[in-house]
Design a protein around this motif. Sequence first.
Motif, PDB file in Angstrom:
ATOM      1  N   TYR A  13       0.835  -1.201   0.000  1.00 48.40           N
ATOM      2  CA  TYR A  13       0.000   0.000   0.000  1.00 48.40           C
ATOM      3  C   TYR A  13       0.870   1.250   0.000  1.00 48.40           C
ATOM      4  O   TYR A  13       0.649   2.192  -0.792  1.00 48.40           O
ATOM      5  N   TYR A  14       1.851   1.314   0.867  1.00 49.45           N
ATOM      6  CA  TYR A  14       2.681   2.522   0.970  1.00 49.45           C
ATOM      7  C   TYR A  14       3.632   2.662  -0.214  1.00 49.45           C
ATOM      8  O   TYR A  14       3.963   3.782  -0.617  1.00 49.45           O
ATOM      9  N   ARG A  16       2.748   1.895  -3.235  1.00 49.98           N
ATOM     10  CA  ARG A  16       1.915   2.436  -4.314  1.00 49.98           C
ATOM     11  C   ARG A  16       1.549   3.891  -4.083  1.00 49.98           C
ATOM     12  O   ARG A  16       1.677   4.720  -4.986  1.00 49.98           O
ATOM     13  N   TYR A  17       1.081   4.218  -2.887  1.00 52.77           N
ATOM     14  CA  TYR A  17       0.512   5.546  -2.664  1.00 52.77           C
ATOM     15  C   TYR A  17       1.511   6.572  -2.125  1.00 52.77           C
ATOM     16  O   TYR A  17       1.220   7.770  -2.127  1.00 52.77           O
ATOM     17  N   TYR A  18       2.682   6.133  -1.688  1.00 48.93           N
ATOM     18  CA  TYR A  18       3.645   7.061  -1.099  1.00 48.93           C
ATOM     19  C   TYR A  18       4.995   7.088  -1.802  1.00 48.93           C
ATOM     20  O   TYR A  18       5.594   8.158  -1.944  1.00 48.93           O
ATOM     21  N   THR A  23       2.407   6.430  -9.153  1.00 47.69           N
ATOM     22  CA  THR A  23       1.100   6.172  -8.536  1.00 47.69           C
ATOM     23  C   THR A  23       0.933   6.860  -7.186  1.00 47.69           C
ATOM     24  O   THR A  23      -0.150   6.808  -6.602  1.00 47.69           O
ATOM     25  N   GLY A  24       1.968   7.517  -6.690  1.00 46.19           N
ATOM     26  CA  GLY A  24       1.913   8.149  -5.378  1.00 46.19           C
ATOM     27  C   GLY A  24       0.991   9.351  -5.345  1.00 46.19           C
ATOM     28  O   GLY A  24       0.801  10.049  -6.343  1.00 46.19           O
ATOM     29  N   VAL A  25       0.406   9.584  -4.189  1.00 46.37           N
ATOM     30  CA  VAL A  25      -0.494  10.723  -4.002  1.00 46.37           C
ATOM     31  C   VAL A  25       0.105  11.782  -3.080  1.00 46.37           C
ATOM     32  O   VAL A  25      -0.527  12.804  -2.817  1.00 46.37           O
ATOM     33  N   LEU A 155      -6.056   7.997  -9.208  1.00 45.14           N
ATOM     34  CA  LEU A 155      -5.017   7.935  -8.194  1.00 45.14           C
ATOM     35  C   LEU A 155      -5.558   7.555  -6.821  1.00 45.14           C
ATOM     36  O   LEU A 155      -4.877   6.919  -6.029  1.00 45.14           O
ATOM     37  N   ALA A 156      -6.792   7.965  -6.533  1.00 45.46           N
ATOM     38  CA  ALA A 156      -7.358   7.765  -5.197  1.00 45.46           C
ATOM     39  C   ALA A 156      -7.627   6.289  -4.917  1.00 45.46           C
ATOM     40  O   ALA A 156      -7.979   5.514  -5.816  1.00 45.46           O
ATOM     41  N   ASP A 157      -7.470   5.914  -3.667  1.00 46.76           N
ATOM     42  CA  ASP A 157      -7.784   4.561  -3.225  1.00 46.76           C
ATOM     43  C   ASP A 157      -9.289   4.324  -3.411  1.00 46.76           C
ATOM     44  O   ASP A 157     -10.113   5.074  -2.881  1.00 46.76           O
TER      45      ASP A 157
END
Length: 202
Positions: A13-14, A16-18, A23-25, A155-157
């Motif tokens: 998860y981190y 991908r999103y961080y 793909t990071g937000v 991008l959002a979960d």
Amino acid sequence: MTSASDSWFDEAYYQRYYFDEKTGVVDPAHVARLGNFVCSYLKYLRVPVKRVLDMGCGIGVWREIVATHFPEATYHGVEYSAYLCERYGWERGSVVNYTASEPFDLVICQAVLTYLDAADLKLALHNIGRLTRGALYVEAATREDYERDVIDDELADPRLYRHPAQLYRQGLRQGLTEVGGGVWLSRRLDVPLFELECAGRR
């Protein structure tokens, strides 16, 4: 907490999103501007900040910002993810029911509340108010943000709840006053406010 599973917030998860630039937000420049705004606004309002709680602190992007603006303040990170707690040494806890021996001068709650269903959200909002004796910064994407295309769906979960803004405001107004920019002040805090500095009812 029944809304989110701990298994969601693993290393993947981190990544991908961080950590993945594609793909990071998390935009470091955005976080820096936001943190400078929030901390400068609190200085303008003369809110004393000695104890800071970062609720759902993630990888700790606020820690350096707080240290820069309030060097004498203690920063305490609380995180639901067991993976991040092991990696960064945060205290394990949930915004729904986290307790502390005394409240905090600044509570930060960014991109956390949207993972909660309506029942848990109401509990969390009440809990945040109890933990805040000074100021709260809260960020949560609302149903209206999606309807106005403020949020990038790609991008959002996809597991995020799309609660209406009014649900957040109803919960926070139990003990806090909205002063704009995502900043709320505890009604226990004795600082003078101009009427037009208040975005909602006092």
